[in-house]
Design a protein around this motif. Structure first.
Motif, PDB file in Angstrom:
ATOM      1  N   MET A 192      -3.238  -6.921   6.499  1.00 33.52           N
ATOM      2  CA  MET A 192      -2.637  -7.269   5.211  1.00 33.52           C
ATOM      3  C   MET A 192      -2.798  -6.158   4.188  1.00 33.52           C
ATOM      4  N   SER A 193      -3.801  -5.354   4.369  1.00 39.00           N
ATOM      5  CA  SER A 193      -4.052  -4.280   3.415  1.00 39.00           C
ATOM      6  C   SER A 193      -3.105  -3.115   3.572  1.00 39.00           C
ATOM      7  N   THR A 194      -2.455  -3.010   4.700  1.00 41.79           N
ATOM      8  CA  THR A 194      -1.586  -1.869   4.919  1.00 41.79           C
ATOM      9  C   THR A 194      -0.136  -2.231   5.092  1.00 41.79           C
ATOM     10  N   THR A 195       0.172  -3.468   5.350  1.00 38.46           N
ATOM     11  CA  THR A 195       1.556  -3.884   5.510  1.00 38.46           C
ATOM     12  C   THR A 195       1.837  -5.093   4.664  1.00 38.46           C
ATOM     13  N   ASN A 196       3.111  -5.274   4.364  1.00 34.49           N
ATOM     14  CA  ASN A 196       3.499  -6.435   3.587  1.00 34.49           C
ATOM     15  C   ASN A 196       3.173  -7.711   4.352  1.00 34.49           C
ATOM     16  N   ILE A 197       2.703  -8.737   3.650  1.00 36.30           N
ATOM     17  CA  ILE A 197       2.346  -9.979   4.319  1.00 36.30           C
ATOM     18  C   ILE A 197       3.606 -10.745   4.669  1.00 36.30           C
ATOM     19  N   ASN A 198       3.522 -11.561   5.718  1.00 35.22           N
ATOM     20  CA  ASN A 198       4.712 -12.283   6.167  1.00 35.22           C
ATOM     21  C   ASN A 198       4.925 -13.562   5.354  1.00 35.22           C
ATOM     22  N   GLN A 199       6.081 -14.202   5.607  1.00 38.00           N
ATOM     23  CA  GLN A 199       6.465 -15.367   4.829  1.00 38.00           C
ATOM     24  C   GLN A 199       5.475 -16.517   4.969  1.00 38.00           C
ATOM     25  N   GLN A 200       4.924 -16.683   6.157  1.00 39.15           N
ATOM     26  CA  GLN A 200       3.970 -17.765   6.380  1.00 39.15           C
ATOM     27  C   GLN A 200       2.717 -17.574   5.524  1.00 39.15           C
ATOM     28  N   GLU A 201       2.243 -16.333   5.428  1.00 33.60           N
ATOM     29  CA  GLU A 201       1.073 -16.051   4.609  1.00 33.60           C
ATOM     30  C   GLU A 201       1.389 -16.238   3.122  1.00 33.60           C
ATOM     31  N   VAL A 202       2.627 -15.882   2.730  1.00 30.90           N
ATOM     32  CA  VAL A 202       3.061 -16.083   1.350  1.00 30.90           C
ATOM     33  C   VAL A 202       2.990 -17.561   0.992  1.00 30.90           C
ATOM     34  N   GLU A 203       3.565 -18.413   1.846  1.00 24.93           N
ATOM     35  CA  GLU A 203       3.583 -19.852   1.590  1.00 24.93           C
ATOM     36  C   GLU A 203       2.171 -20.428   1.558  1.00 24.93           C
ATOM     37  N   LYS A 204       1.289 -19.912   2.409  1.00 24.79           N
ATOM     38  CA  LYS A 204      -0.089 -20.395   2.451  1.00 24.79           C
ATOM     39  C   LYS A 204      -0.816 -20.075   1.143  1.00 24.79           C
ATOM     40  N   GLY A 255       4.060  -9.588  -5.194  1.00 28.86           N
ATOM     41  CA  GLY A 255       2.839  -8.905  -4.765  1.00 28.86           C
ATOM     42  C   GLY A 255       2.745  -8.707  -3.276  1.00 28.86           C
ATOM     43  N   ALA A 256       3.525  -9.481  -2.513  1.00 25.12           N
ATOM     44  CA  ALA A 256       3.494  -9.343  -1.056  1.00 25.12           C
ATOM     45  C   ALA A 256       3.860  -7.938  -0.611  1.00 25.12           C
ATOM     46  N   PHE A 257       4.663  -7.223  -1.421  1.00 25.16           N
ATOM     47  CA  PHE A 257       4.978  -5.840  -1.031  1.00 25.16           C
ATOM     48  C   PHE A 257       4.415  -4.803  -2.009  1.00 25.16           C
ATOM     49  N   THR A 258       4.195  -5.175  -3.308  1.00 23.38           N
ATOM     50  CA  THR A 258       3.690  -4.176  -4.255  1.00 23.38           C
ATOM     51  C   THR A 258       2.201  -3.898  -4.059  1.00 23.38           C
ATOM     52  N   ILE A 259       1.414  -4.934  -3.770  1.00 22.36           N
ATOM     53  CA  ILE A 259      -0.039  -4.733  -3.626  1.00 22.36           C
ATOM     54  C   ILE A 259      -0.376  -3.840  -2.432  1.00 22.36           C
ATOM     55  N   PRO A 260       0.211  -4.100  -1.241  1.00 21.38           N
ATOM     56  CA  PRO A 260      -0.054  -3.169  -0.137  1.00 21.38           C
ATOM     57  C   PRO A 260       0.383  -1.734  -0.452  1.00 21.38           C
ATOM     58  N   MET A 261       1.505  -1.571  -1.165  1.00 19.15           N
ATOM     59  CA  MET A 261       1.953  -0.221  -1.540  1.00 19.15           C
ATOM     60  C   MET A 261       0.940   0.454  -2.445  1.00 19.15           C
ATOM     61  N   MET A 262       0.430  -0.287  -3.431  1.00 22.65           N
ATOM     62  CA  MET A 262      -0.554   0.285  -4.348  1.00 22.65           C
ATOM     63  C   MET A 262      -1.816   0.705  -3.601  1.00 22.65           C
ATOM     64  N   LYS A 263      -2.255  -0.124  -2.666  1.00 24.30           N
ATOM     65  CA  LYS A 263      -3.465   0.207  -1.911  1.00 24.30           C
ATOM     66  C   LYS A 263      -3.246   1.436  -1.029  1.00 24.30           C
ATOM     67  N   ARG A 264      -2.070   1.532  -0.420  1.00 23.73           N
ATOM     68  CA  ARG A 264      -1.779   2.712   0.423  1.00 23.73           C
ATOM     69  C   ARG A 264      -1.798   3.988  -0.409  1.00 23.73           C
ATOM     70  N   SER A 288      -5.801 -11.593  -5.312  1.00 23.63           N
ATOM     71  CA  SER A 288      -6.946 -11.097  -4.540  1.00 23.63           C
ATOM     72  C   SER A 288      -6.837 -11.519  -3.080  1.00 23.63           C
ATOM     73  N   GLY A 289      -6.159 -12.648  -2.838  1.00 18.03           N
ATOM     74  CA  GLY A 289      -5.942 -13.080  -1.461  1.00 18.03           C
ATOM     75  C   GLY A 289      -5.076 -12.119  -0.685  1.00 18.03           C
ATOM     76  N   ILE A 290      -4.140 -11.488  -1.377  1.00 17.15           N
ATOM     77  CA  ILE A 290      -3.275 -10.485  -0.740  1.00 17.15           C
ATOM     78  C   ILE A 290      -4.018  -9.159  -0.597  1.00 17.15           C
ATOM     79  N   ALA A 291      -4.731  -8.778  -1.660  1.00 19.40           N
ATOM     80  CA  ALA A 291      -5.394  -7.467  -1.674  1.00 19.40           C
ATOM     81  C   ALA A 291      -6.722  -7.451  -0.923  1.00 19.40           C
ATOM     82  N   LYS A 292      -7.218  -8.635  -0.558  1.00 21.10           N
ATOM     83  CA  LYS A 292      -8.541  -8.740   0.051  1.00 21.10           C
ATOM     84  C   LYS A 292      -9.604  -8.163  -0.882  1.00 21.10           C
ATOM     85  N   SER A 293      -9.469  -8.462  -2.161  1.00 19.09           N
ATOM     86  CA  SER A 293     -10.417  -7.984  -3.162  1.00 19.09           C
ATOM     87  C   SER A 293     -11.354  -9.121  -3.559  1.00 19.09           C
TER      88      SER A 293
END
Length: 647
Positions: free
Chosen positions: A1-13, A260-269, A525-530
């Motif tokens: 999740m830290s390097t790629t955009n999260i999938n739809q299932q993770e978004v809904e969760k 954030g599903a795509f911006t947060i991983p981009m920022m971390k990369r 933070s759930g997306i960023a693992k922070s």
């Protein structure tokens, strides 16, 4: 999740975890289609009631509530560990009861009106059940805090003679409480539900149609084209796209997770810290609710409470919203400079020509702005926006809506609106007991007495109350409670009505990123693992403009375009923006070069003085900022010279 955009299932969760209003059952089989049809019918009824059905409020609002209660019990579990895939007999019975008690109004409308204040035993039984169903629906969708507050107010209404001090009142018996809460337009069927059944529902539906045509994804692509190549590009993309996303989503958490599903991983990369990346998205997404032209649901309630058009609210909110996003943009820029981060490469960006060819997708937003500016009612403006969305989407095959797409948009809009229905119905109970007991004025006077009649302390106590309420209630319910209790206190102290209500509105929203319960920050933070709490602290720091702006427009209503000229408003905006540069630099610790503690204090002090309206503070603020800039510029030049002479 830290390097790629999260999938739809993770978004809904994530949305379901942090946004209670989105945690619906995942139904299958016949019940899935029954609820789908009911959701579509709900939207069709709302459209019909605006276009051609002329119904008295005592009929229209109960029908609106009937759909809401029925669907809440079919779609929301009564327990956190409830079976998400089955409705169960109890919930079906509760859903049918929700329809029965609301249709009681519809079928016996004339009888209930003629026997006002002289209700029968059956009337009382139906009204009592209706109150209990509304409380339980609010608990399931909105959460325990607002339900508990409503129950406390009901108990207070009954036990008035036994209350201490200024809280004491003559009290009301059960018949009067039930009658006032359900059989008048001052309780459950009052102003909050009225706004839910008109403006709010239609604008939520407009957002659902925009989402279905792919506007949400287009906002992300457009943001990448505009800001992606700049220093720290992904962070600026998050700021820009989240401001746009606010047009189609009234939920901070939904904004966070979708963009954030795509911006947060981009920022971390790119090199941003996890907490900072998550905080940028959380603070920006939260600000989406204060960004015109389509703001959060509470803005529509504000227009009704104050008695002005929604256009007036949107106009007043424009400059503070811009200041909020400028503040976040500035701080992400300085953080990127401090870390030496680059922008995105051409290969990492979408094709510019392809994105610009889809500019037509922004037409519905332009059309709805034009409709509002032409003094077309908010309801009709929303319908014009919906029709234009379908029409504009038909321009190209990939955005063209089929009949199935339209039906799904109708269902999606109704599903999102259920949280507002439950919140406003429950808030109506609170508002009703306030009017019945007069506690609103007593609490307002008590707040003023607690603050010793001082405006700043009253503002501070109001801010704390809004933040505490916001920890457990959505913005709509938070605003209704605080505006009923705290806004009158501010108005008594001479604050203009729009400024007083906007003050409570702002702090109700930023509660979503303020620890210890910062749901938008926790979702990010759930997306960023922070670390969640650190993410909340970082979000609060980034959103410092949201904490400063309300104090500014109370002291100087020119920022809200109240009793001022355009030139004066621009000057306030200019000085505030310059001040935010200083505040941002000081908080990040970087301007032209890294800053020591003294330089940071100098920048923050100068920035705060510049933000406070008035020449008496602007002049010393600018002097301090000029000194800070000169120090930083000199240090940066010196560092460059050292680099050049180094072999």
């Amino acid at each position: 999740m830290s390097t790629t955009n999260i999938n739809q299932q993770e978004v809904e969760k994530l949305i379901a975890q942090y946004d209670k209003e989105s945690a619906t059952r995942q139904l299958a089989g016949p019940m899935k289609w029954i609820t789908f049809c009911l959701l579509v019918l709900f939207s069709l009824y709302q459209l019909a009631s605006t276009l051609f059905l002329v119904l008295p409020p005592q009929i229209h609002r109960p029908i609106h509530l009937a759909f809401g209660l029925c669907l809440v019990y079919l779609l929301y579990s009564g327990t956190a560990k409830g079976d998400k895939g089955k409705v169960g007999l109890v919930n079906i019975v509760l859903a049918l009861l929700g329809v029965a008690v609301t249709m009681y109004w519809v079928f016996d409308y004339e009888g209930l009106v003629t026997r006002t204040g002289n209700y029968t035993t059956l009337d009382m039984a139906v009204g009592g059940i209706a109150i209990l169903l509304v409380l339980e629906a609010a608990r399931r969708v909105v959460g325990i805090p607002i339900t508990l507050i409503a129950v406390i107010f009901l108990v207070y209404t009954y036990l008035g003679p036994y209350m201490p001090g200024f809280l004491q009142h003559r009290g009301s018996d059960l018949d009067r409480i039930i009658g006032h809460s359900y059989y008048t337009l001052e309780g459950i069927l009052g102003t909050p539900l009225a706004v839910s059944s008109t403006f709010i529902f239609l604008f939520v539906l407009f957002g659902a149609f925009l989402e279905k045509t792919g506007v949400g994804e287009y906002f992300n692509d457009l943001s990448l084209v505009i800001a992606g190549r700049r220093i720290g590009g992904p962070a600026k993309v998050a700021v820009f796209s989240s401001a746009l996303q606010g047009t189609i989503s009234g939920s901070s958490v939904a904004n966070v997770v979708t963009s954030g599903a795509f911006t947060i991983p981009m920022m971390k990369r790119l090199g941003y810290r996890s907490e900072f990346a998550a905080a940028v998205e959380a603070s920006s997404s939260t600000g989406g609710q204060i960004m015109p032209p389509v703001m959060g649901a509470a803005a529509f309630l504000m227009a009704e409470f104050i008695g002005v058009s929604y256009l007036e609210i949107a106009k007043s909110a424009a400059l503070p919203a811009i200041l909020f996003f400028v503040g976040i943009w500035i701080m992400t820029h300085f953080e990127a400079k401090r870390l030496g981060l680059r922008g995105l490469t051409q290969e990492e960006l979408p094709d510019k020509k392809a994105v610009l060819k889809k500019m037509y997708l922004l037409l519905p937003i332009a059309i709805i702005i034009a409709a509002l500016m032409m003094n077309i009612s908010a309801e009709n403006s929303a319908i014009i926006g919906i029709v234009s969305t379908v029409a504009v989407g038909a321009f190209r095959k990939e955005t063209r809506m089929s009949v199935a797409d339209i039906l799904e948009a109708l269902a999606s809009g109704a599903r999102v609106a259920l949280g507002v229905v439950a919140a406003t119905a429950c808030a109506g109970i609170i508002v009703g007991t306030i009017t019945l007991t007069g506690i609103g004025l007593k609490l307002a006077n008590g707040l003023i007495d607690l603050a010793g009649g001082q405006l700043f302390l009253t503002l501070f106590f109001t801010m704390i109350a809004s933040l505490i309420l916001g920890m457990g209630t959505p913005t709509t319910a938070n605003y209704i409670i605080t505006s009923t209790i705290a806004a009158p206190a501010l108005i008594q102290l001479g604050v203009p009505a729009i400024a007083a209500h906007m003050f409570t509105f702002y702090f109700g929203i930023v509660a979503d990123i303020t620890p210890p319960v910062a749901l938008a920050a926790f979702a990010a933070s759930g997306i960023a693992k922070s670390k969640p709490i650190l993410t909340g602290v970082e979000s609060t720091r980034l959103a410092i403009a949201a904490f400063m702006a309300p104090y500014i427009f109370v002291v100087s209503p020119a920022l809200l375009l109240i009793d001022t000229t355009f030139t004066e408003s621009l000057w306030v905006m200019f000085t505030s923006t310059v001040g935010m540069i200083g505040v941002g630099a000081g908080l990040i610790g970087y301007w032209m070069a890294k800053m020591n503690l003294l330089e940071r204090l100098l920048a923050v002090a100068g920035g705060v003085l510049a933000v406070i309206p008035g020449l008496a503070t602007d002049i010393p603020g600018f002097i301090l900022l000029a000194l800070g800039f000169c120090f930083s510029y000199y240090k940066s030049r010196k560092q460059k010279q050292q680099v050049q002479v180094t072999p």
